[in-house]
Design a protein around this motif. Structure first.
Motif, PDB file in Angstrom:
ATOM      1  N   VAL A 234      15.676  -4.542   6.835  1.00 44.16           N
ATOM      2  CA  VAL A 234      16.251  -3.385   7.535  1.00 44.16           C
ATOM      3  C   VAL A 234      17.761  -3.536   7.667  1.00 44.16           C
ATOM      4  N   THR A 237      19.740  -2.775   4.577  1.00 44.83           N
ATOM      5  CA  THR A 237      19.704  -1.375   4.099  1.00 44.83           C
ATOM      6  C   THR A 237      19.892  -0.408   5.265  1.00 44.83           C
ATOM      7  N   GLN A 238      20.739  -0.801   6.220  1.00 45.81           N
ATOM      8  CA  GLN A 238      20.936   0.023   7.421  1.00 45.81           C
ATOM      9  C   GLN A 238      21.383   1.442   7.097  1.00 45.81           C
ATOM     10  N   GLY A 240      20.300   3.320   5.053  1.00 42.93           N
ATOM     11  CA  GLY A 240      19.127   4.133   4.780  1.00 42.93           C
ATOM     12  C   GLY A 240      18.415   4.623   6.024  1.00 42.93           C
ATOM     13  N   THR A 245      15.573   9.480   4.718  1.00 46.71           N
ATOM     14  CA  THR A 245      15.399   8.188   4.043  1.00 46.71           C
ATOM     15  C   THR A 245      14.917   7.079   4.972  1.00 46.71           C
ATOM     16  N   ASP A 248      11.323   5.605   4.190  1.00 43.08           N
ATOM     17  CA  ASP A 248      11.323   4.777   2.975  1.00 43.08           C
ATOM     18  C   ASP A 248      12.012   3.439   3.219  1.00 43.08           C
ATOM     19  N   THR A 249      13.090   3.476   3.980  1.00 45.59           N
ATOM     20  CA  THR A 249      13.821   2.238   4.286  1.00 45.59           C
ATOM     21  C   THR A 249      12.937   1.256   5.049  1.00 45.59           C
ATOM     22  N   ASN A 252      10.034  -0.014   2.808  1.00 44.25           N
ATOM     23  CA  ASN A 252      10.496  -1.011   1.830  1.00 44.25           C
ATOM     24  C   ASN A 252      10.717  -2.373   2.500  1.00 44.25           C
TER      25      ASN A 252
END
Length: 336
Positions: A234, A237-238, A240, A245, A248-249, A252
């Motif tokens: 997390v 990919t903050q 996201g 989105t 999905d973030t 993932n």
């Protein structure tokens, strides 16, 4: 919460503090004579503080000893800092005392500053500006006990909680992302530490932090160790965590942790998990956590981003010594 009480309580000039001391009939405290704290004659050429005047001690509580023990719990890690209590006064509010402390250091010609705070009638809290902080001879004991009982986030390190480091963090918070390097290093430097990641989503400014925390709890329930892989996913990919989105973030990140996003998502949507996140938020608020990332060291709150790493290490070592516990680290012994 205080690496430096001067930061929390505010620092005024000596002249300003002296005008605040006021007048009034002295109420002699049943304490030993006032003494210069943390100061050895061989290290400083002369007493840097103004003489103590008993007329500024009009309140019988708290005692000078209690104030000094309180300040030592906050400042004792800094072997260069010296201070003296210069006033403990009655105020217009019944049983509320005003405390004035002069602060300096052991260097020659060091500037003398002052700080002031109010102690509540129960003797358990100090008010500094708009901040309420724990007060007393053992100001962090209650918070330590509360965290031992109620900090329920994913943990790493030693199984025992004698040295308990609780990180209050928000998975959508950029500063919390930056703090993970510090937390990873602390885990290496303090083998005996039980380190907890305690969710504190700041929902008013981070709209997806609550859901990220809920996912995190569900990951932890399936596999405690997997949580840290999820959190890394997390944090990395903050960007996201945005409309369209965010799901999905999070999914993932769950996959990165080796778990099933569908199962985790269903768990996160349950009322039980939402209640758990809300309880974690309340825990932080009840302890006075007002920002992230915040680190509780056996109950002593420290803003991670504001404290240099070596200072943070020194404070943790000192707190462990005060609590009579081992850090498991090879470190110099601090003065007590």
């Amino acid at each position: 919460m205080m690496a430096s009480l001067a930061v929390v309580l505010g620092v005024a000039t000596v002249a300003g503090a002296q005008t605040q001391a006021g007048t009034g009939a002295a109420a002699k405290q049943a304490t030993p004579p006032l003494q210069l704290q943390n100061l050895e004659p061989s290290t400083v050429p002369k007493d840097p503080f103004p003489p103590v005047n008993q007329k500024y001690f009009t309140a019988t509580s708290p005692t000078v000893d209690t104030v000094n023990t309180f300040l030592k719990s906050l400042w004792g890690y800094d072997q260069n800092r010296i201070w003296r209590v210069e006033a403990i006064q009655k105020t217009q509010a019944p049983d509320v005392a005003k405390v004035i402390v002069f602060v300096s250091d052991k260097s020659a010609n060091a500037k003398v500053q002052s700080t002031a705070f109010f102690v509540t009638p129960d003797g358990k809290h100090a008010i500094a500006g708009d901040t309420v902080i724990p007060f007393g001879a053992t100001p962090f004991a209650d918070a330590r006990q509360t965290l031992e009982q109620h900090a329920d986030g994913a943990w790493r390190g030693a199984p025992g909680k004698s040295l308990l480091l609780v990180e209050f963090a928000d998975l959508e918070c950029p500063h919390c992302k930056d703090a993970q390097g510090t937390m990873n290093q602390l885990a290496k430097d303090f083998p005996n530490a039980h380190i907890v990641f305690q969710p504190f989503p700041l929902t008013e400014i981070h709209p997806y932090a609550f859901k990220a925390a809920a996912y995190g709890y569900c990951v932890e329930k399936q596999n405690n160790d997997a949580f840290f892989s999820y959190a890394d996913g997390v944090f990395n990919t903050q960007s996201g965590l945005a409309e369209g989105t965010a799901d999905d973030t999070l999914n993932n990140a769950v996959k990165q942790a080796g778990l099933d996003p569908t199962a985790i998502g269903a768990c996160a949507n349950s009322q039980a998990t939402k209640d758990q996140v809300n309880a974690s938020i309340k825990l932080a608020q009840d302890l006075g956590v007002d920002q992230t990332p915040m680190l509780a060291v056996n109950g002593h709150l420290l803003p991670i981003s504001a404290v240099p790493y070596e200072t943070l290490k020194t404070i943790i070592t000192y707190q462990a010594q005060q609590d009579g516990v081992s850090t498991g680290a090879t470190a110099p012994t601090l003065g007590k």
